[in-house]
Scaffold this motif. Structure first.
Motif, PDB file in Angstrom:
ATOM      1  N   GLU A 249       0.847  -1.193   0.000  1.00  0.00           N
ATOM      2  CA  GLU A 249       0.000   0.000   0.000  1.00  0.00           C
ATOM      3  C   GLU A 249       0.885   1.247   0.000  1.00  0.00           C
ATOM      4  O   GLU A 249       1.859   1.319   0.758  1.00  0.00           O
ATOM      5  CB  GLU A 249      -0.922   0.031   1.216  1.00  0.00           C
ATOM      6  CG  GLU A 249      -1.846   1.243   1.245  1.00  0.00           C
ATOM      7  CD  GLU A 249      -2.826   1.253   2.405  1.00  0.00           C
ATOM      8  OE1 GLU A 249      -3.702   2.158   2.436  1.00  0.00           O
ATOM      9  OE2 GLU A 249      -2.711   0.381   3.285  1.00  0.00           O
ATOM     10  N   VAL A 250       0.570   2.204  -0.843  1.00  0.00           N
ATOM     11  CA  VAL A 250       1.245   3.503  -0.836  1.00  0.00           C
ATOM     12  C   VAL A 250       0.467   4.388   0.131  1.00  0.00           C
ATOM     13  O   VAL A 250      -0.729   4.613  -0.049  1.00  0.00           O
ATOM     14  CB  VAL A 250       1.275   4.139  -2.236  1.00  0.00           C
ATOM     15  CG1 VAL A 250       2.129   5.400  -2.228  1.00  0.00           C
ATOM     16  CG2 VAL A 250       1.808   3.148  -3.274  1.00  0.00           C
ATOM     17  N   VAL A 251       1.143   4.887   1.159  1.00  0.00           N
ATOM     18  CA  VAL A 251       0.415   5.586   2.228  1.00  0.00           C
ATOM     19  C   VAL A 251       0.798   7.055   2.381  1.00  0.00           C
ATOM     20  O   VAL A 251       0.096   7.813   3.068  1.00  0.00           O
ATOM     21  CB  VAL A 251       0.588   4.867   3.590  1.00  0.00           C
ATOM     22  CG1 VAL A 251      -0.130   3.529   3.565  1.00  0.00           C
ATOM     23  CG2 VAL A 251       2.057   4.683   3.945  1.00  0.00           C
ATOM     24  N   GLY A 252       1.890   7.500   1.751  1.00  0.00           N
ATOM     25  CA  GLY A 252       2.269   8.897   1.920  1.00  0.00           C
ATOM     26  C   GLY A 252       3.235   9.357   0.860  1.00  0.00           C
ATOM     27  O   GLY A 252       3.942   8.549   0.245  1.00  0.00           O
ATOM     28  N   PHE A 253       3.260  10.663   0.654  1.00  0.00           N
ATOM     29  CA  PHE A 253       4.149  11.258  -0.344  1.00  0.00           C
ATOM     30  C   PHE A 253       4.385  12.715   0.019  1.00  0.00           C
ATOM     31  O   PHE A 253       3.489  13.413   0.490  1.00  0.00           O
ATOM     32  CB  PHE A 253       3.521  11.175  -1.735  1.00  0.00           C
ATOM     33  CG  PHE A 253       4.291  11.918  -2.801  1.00  0.00           C
ATOM     34  CD1 PHE A 253       5.567  11.520  -3.161  1.00  0.00           C
ATOM     35  CD2 PHE A 253       3.736  13.017  -3.445  1.00  0.00           C
ATOM     36  CE1 PHE A 253       6.282  12.201  -4.143  1.00  0.00           C
ATOM     37  CE2 PHE A 253       4.429  13.696  -4.436  1.00  0.00           C
ATOM     38  CZ  PHE A 253       5.702  13.290  -4.783  1.00  0.00           C
ATOM     39  N   ALA A 254       5.608  13.164  -0.202  1.00  0.00           N
ATOM     40  CA  ALA A 254       5.915  14.591  -0.018  1.00  0.00           C
ATOM     41  C   ALA A 254       7.004  14.990  -0.991  1.00  0.00           C
ATOM     42  O   ALA A 254       7.838  14.171  -1.386  1.00  0.00           O
ATOM     43  CB  ALA A 254       6.363  14.874   1.414  1.00  0.00           C
ATOM     44  N   MET A 255       6.986  16.255  -1.378  1.00  0.00           N
ATOM     45  CA  MET A 255       8.015  16.798  -2.260  1.00  0.00           C
ATOM     46  C   MET A 255       8.378  18.193  -1.789  1.00  0.00           C
ATOM     47  O   MET A 255       7.522  18.952  -1.348  1.00  0.00           O
ATOM     48  CB  MET A 255       7.544  16.814  -3.716  1.00  0.00           C
ATOM     49  CG  MET A 255       6.156  17.341  -3.946  1.00  0.00           C
ATOM     50  SD  MET A 255       5.634  17.086  -5.673  1.00  0.00           S
ATOM     51  CE  MET A 255       3.884  17.513  -5.527  1.00  0.00           C
ATOM     52  N   THR A 256       9.658  18.506  -1.870  1.00  0.00           N
ATOM     53  CA  THR A 256      10.148  19.808  -1.440  1.00  0.00           C
ATOM     54  C   THR A 256      11.175  20.321  -2.428  1.00  0.00           C
ATOM     55  O   THR A 256      11.703  19.560  -3.250  1.00  0.00           O
ATOM     56  CB  THR A 256      10.818  19.738  -0.051  1.00  0.00           C
ATOM     57  OG1 THR A 256      12.002  18.931  -0.144  1.00  0.00           O
ATOM     58  CG2 THR A 256       9.888  19.164   0.997  1.00  0.00           C
ATOM     59  N   SER A 257      11.489  21.598  -2.323  1.00  0.00           N
ATOM     60  CA  SER A 257      12.574  22.192  -3.096  1.00  0.00           C
ATOM     61  C   SER A 257      13.579  22.824  -2.138  1.00  0.00           C
ATOM     62  O   SER A 257      13.194  23.529  -1.200  1.00  0.00           O
ATOM     63  CB  SER A 257      12.029  23.262  -4.050  1.00  0.00           C
ATOM     64  OG  SER A 257      13.086  23.900  -4.737  1.00  0.00           O
ATOM     65  N   ASP A 258      14.862  22.561  -2.381  1.00  0.00           N
ATOM     66  CA  ASP A 258      15.901  23.158  -1.543  1.00  0.00           C
ATOM     67  C   ASP A 258      15.968  24.672  -1.724  1.00  0.00           C
ATOM     68  O   ASP A 258      16.292  25.402  -0.792  1.00  0.00           O
ATOM     69  CB  ASP A 258      17.276  22.581  -1.900  1.00  0.00           C
ATOM     70  CG  ASP A 258      17.407  21.103  -1.586  1.00  0.00           C
ATOM     71  OD1 ASP A 258      16.564  20.560  -0.860  1.00  0.00           O
ATOM     72  OD2 ASP A 258      18.379  20.494  -2.083  1.00  0.00           O
ATOM     73  N   ALA A 259      15.712  25.123  -2.962  1.00  0.00           N
ATOM     74  CA  ALA A 259      15.810  26.543  -3.297  1.00  0.00           C
ATOM     75  C   ALA A 259      17.151  27.130  -2.866  1.00  0.00           C
ATOM     76  O   ALA A 259      17.212  28.227  -2.319  1.00  0.00           O
ATOM     77  CB  ALA A 259      14.646  27.320  -2.666  1.00  0.00           C
ATOM     78  N   SER A 260      18.237  26.365  -3.139  1.00  0.00           N
ATOM     79  CA  SER A 260      19.532  26.848  -2.665  1.00  0.00           C
ATOM     80  C   SER A 260      20.660  26.698  -3.686  1.00  0.00           C
ATOM     81  O   SER A 260      21.393  27.651  -3.935  1.00  0.00           O
ATOM     82  CB  SER A 260      19.925  26.137  -1.364  1.00  0.00           C
ATOM     83  OG  SER A 260      20.018  24.742  -1.548  1.00  0.00           O
ATOM     84  N   ASP A 261      20.807  25.526  -4.298  1.00  0.00           N
ATOM     85  CA  ASP A 261      21.954  25.303  -5.179  1.00  0.00           C
ATOM     86  C   ASP A 261      21.558  24.322  -6.273  1.00  0.00           C
ATOM     87  O   ASP A 261      20.789  23.395  -6.030  1.00  0.00           O
ATOM     88  CB  ASP A 261      23.136  24.751  -4.379  1.00  0.00           C
ATOM     89  CG  ASP A 261      24.435  24.780  -5.169  1.00  0.00           C
ATOM     90  OD1 ASP A 261      25.219  25.728  -4.984  1.00  0.00           O
ATOM     91  OD2 ASP A 261      24.671  23.861  -5.968  1.00  0.00           O
ATOM     92  N   ILE A 262      22.094  24.489  -7.472  1.00  0.00           N
ATOM     93  CA  ILE A 262      21.688  23.652  -8.599  1.00  0.00           C
ATOM     94  C   ILE A 262      22.242  22.233  -8.515  1.00  0.00           C
ATOM     95  O   ILE A 262      21.672  21.297  -9.085  1.00  0.00           O
ATOM     96  CB  ILE A 262      22.076  24.318  -9.943  1.00  0.00           C
ATOM     97  CG1 ILE A 262      21.276  23.713 -11.115  1.00  0.00           C
ATOM     98  CG2 ILE A 262      23.568  24.235 -10.183  1.00  0.00           C
ATOM     99  CD1 ILE A 262      19.817  23.997 -11.088  1.00  0.00           C
ATOM    100  N   VAL A 263      23.350  22.027  -7.790  1.00  0.00           N
ATOM    101  CA  VAL A 263      23.914  20.674  -7.699  1.00  0.00           C
ATOM    102  C   VAL A 263      24.165  20.194  -6.273  1.00  0.00           C
ATOM    103  O   VAL A 263      24.144  18.983  -6.025  1.00  0.00           O
ATOM    104  CB  VAL A 263      25.229  20.548  -8.509  1.00  0.00           C
ATOM    105  CG1 VAL A 263      24.946  20.626  -9.994  1.00  0.00           C
ATOM    106  CG2 VAL A 263      26.254  21.591  -8.098  1.00  0.00           C
ATOM    107  N   MET A 264      24.404  21.086  -5.324  1.00  0.00           N
ATOM    108  CA  MET A 264      24.702  20.659  -3.959  1.00  0.00           C
ATOM    109  C   MET A 264      23.417  20.398  -3.177  1.00  0.00           C
ATOM    110  O   MET A 264      22.531  21.250  -3.129  1.00  0.00           O
ATOM    111  CB  MET A 264      25.536  21.717  -3.235  1.00  0.00           C
ATOM    112  CG  MET A 264      26.968  21.807  -3.751  1.00  0.00           C
ATOM    113  SD  MET A 264      27.882  20.261  -3.542  1.00  0.00           S
ATOM    114  CE  MET A 264      27.974  20.154  -1.761  1.00  0.00           C
ATOM    115  N   PRO A 265      23.294  19.225  -2.552  1.00  0.00           N
ATOM    116  CA  PRO A 265      22.068  18.908  -1.811  1.00  0.00           C
ATOM    117  C   PRO A 265      21.985  19.658  -0.488  1.00  0.00           C
ATOM    118  O   PRO A 265      22.997  20.108   0.053  1.00  0.00           O
ATOM    119  CB  PRO A 265      22.181  17.401  -1.582  1.00  0.00           C
ATOM    120  CG  PRO A 265      23.655  17.136  -1.560  1.00  0.00           C
ATOM    121  CD  PRO A 265      24.257  18.107  -2.532  1.00  0.00           C
TER     122      PRO A 265
END
Length: 402
Positions: A249-265
């Motif tokens: 069962e798939v029970v959750g999902f979230a997505m975010t944006s760092d809004a900081s750097d194009i390559v560094m996590p």
């Protein structure tokens, strides 16, 4: 809000030409990374990858189809065939109208781009095949699956680099949960292992020349892979009413944006995605037993991801298992989250946690249980699947055993 379950899975990648073969290889800790076999490989500094071996397009498609299908589309169609067959669904009437396809891919028809650049710039020809555009476009795989199976509902492609598959599956999950669709075909596909595709990644200087060793202190970079994994997501009551076998069962999902750097996590962006998926699923830290990590084998990703997990889970982080199957099949870029979902289903269904192979030296900045080198038998009820992309785009899925 509707419940969402998985009733079919299919795959082709460096570990196997089916979902079953892939999961078996994961359970055995096999590594599908090896020397690349492709044109002009001697001009590359990176000569290893998770290449699909033994695949002959002519065994599956006729000449007219091959003229239309880039390698990434071929992979997607084969994986979709397996997943839909396992689900037992046939699409007509209202179900056809409501069911769509959401796939993730970062590059789309990279092999077609590469071949036709050679035709124009190297061979000096002034004409290319009239179907080059429909062959290379990112939505080609999703469109061909929709046409093959009469899927007339919401269909599109997501391109968010290494998070593409997780974003795609998250959108499919939300379409069913909201009641817009009763079923969705979803997952990801990628075929960047051609000269131009590898040469572009070489420029980033994040590639290993010998192996992918996530979380190991002596890791030295990522390794590319290729392939596809496709799933049938279905509304729970619909699946239950027809007596379908439910994989998870798939029970959750979230997505975010760092809004900081194009390559560094960013640790903060990753942590918000992890905690957001848990909140969406109504989970507490102690409910989670396993995380399939993004785990690329680069110092920046591995340390950031481990720090994010430690922040979110606190003292429970010591009780978590976290592994990266990229060590076995390579980094499929836009298709990677889909193949990694197979490891999540393996843990939930079979109680087998796929290992992080190639692990050699402990890293104090990755001081988590990374399931080194050998699969582990364990009771797993809840898993998370992480994906963190260039551009700072993060997507995390939460799944539960049924």
């Amino acid at each position: 809000m509707k419940r969402v379950v998985i009733t079919g899975q299919g795959a082709i990648n460096a570990l196997g030409h089916s979902a079953t073969a892939t999961q078996r290889a994961m359970a055995e800790g096999k590594c599908g990374i090896g020397p690349l076999e492709l044109r002009d490989v001697e001009r590359l500094s990176i000569r290893i990858g998770g290449q699909v071996q033994g695949f002959v397009a002519e065994d599956h498609f006729n000449r007219q189809q091959i003229a239309l299908y880039d390698r990434f589309t071929q992979f997607a169609l084969l994986a979709a065939k397996e997943a839909i067959a396992q689900s037992g669904l046939t699409f007509s009437g209202d179900l056809s109208a409501e069911t769509g396809v959401v796939l993730g891919t970062a590059g789309g028809g990279v092999n077609t781009w590469d071949e036709n650049y050679r035709t124009v710039y190297e061979d000096g020809k002034n004409r290319v095949h009239p179907f080059v555009v429909p062959k290379l476009m990112n939505n080609a795989a999703a469109s061909h699956i929709s046409m093959e199976y009469n899927l007339k509902g919401p269909s599109f492609t997501v391109a968010t680099a290494c998070s593409s598959s997780n974003h795609a599956m998250g959108q499919a999950f939300q379409l069913i949960r909201s009641g817009m669709s009763r079923a969705m075909v979803t997952g990801g596909t990628e075929a960047m292992l051609c000269f131009g595709g590898i040469k572009a990644w070489e420029g980033l200087r994040v590639m290993s020349k010998d192996a992918c060793r996530p979380f190991s202190a002596n890791r030295n970079g990522m390794v590319q892979g290729e392939g596809a994994a496709i799933f049938v997501f279905e509304e729970y009551e619909h699946a239950k009413a027809r007596g379908a076998e439910i994989l998870a069962e798939v029970v959750g999902f979230a997505m975010t944006s760092d809004a900081s750097d194009i390559v560094m996590p960013s640790k903060q962006g990753a942590a918000r995605a992890i905690s957001g998926a848990m909140k969406d699923a109504g989970l507490n830290p102690e409910d989670v037993q396993y995380i399939n990590a993004h785990g690329t084998g680069t110092a920046a990703n591995d340390k950031t991801e481990c720090a994010a997990v430690a922040d979110v889970f606190g003292t429970h982080a010591d009780n978590l298992m976290i592994s990266s199957t990229k060590s076995m099949h390579g980094h499929l870029i836009g298709g990677t989250g889909a193949v990694e979902l197979l490891a999540c289903i393996l843990a939930l269904r079979e109680g087998v946690v796929a290992p992080t192979v190639g692990y050699q030296e402990a890293d104090p900045e990755c001081a988590l249980d990374v399931v080194p080198n050998e699969a582990r038998d364990a009771k797993v009820d809840v898993v998370l699947s992480n994906a963190f992309a260039f551009g700072g785009l993060n997507a995390v899925l939460a799944l539960r055993a049924m």
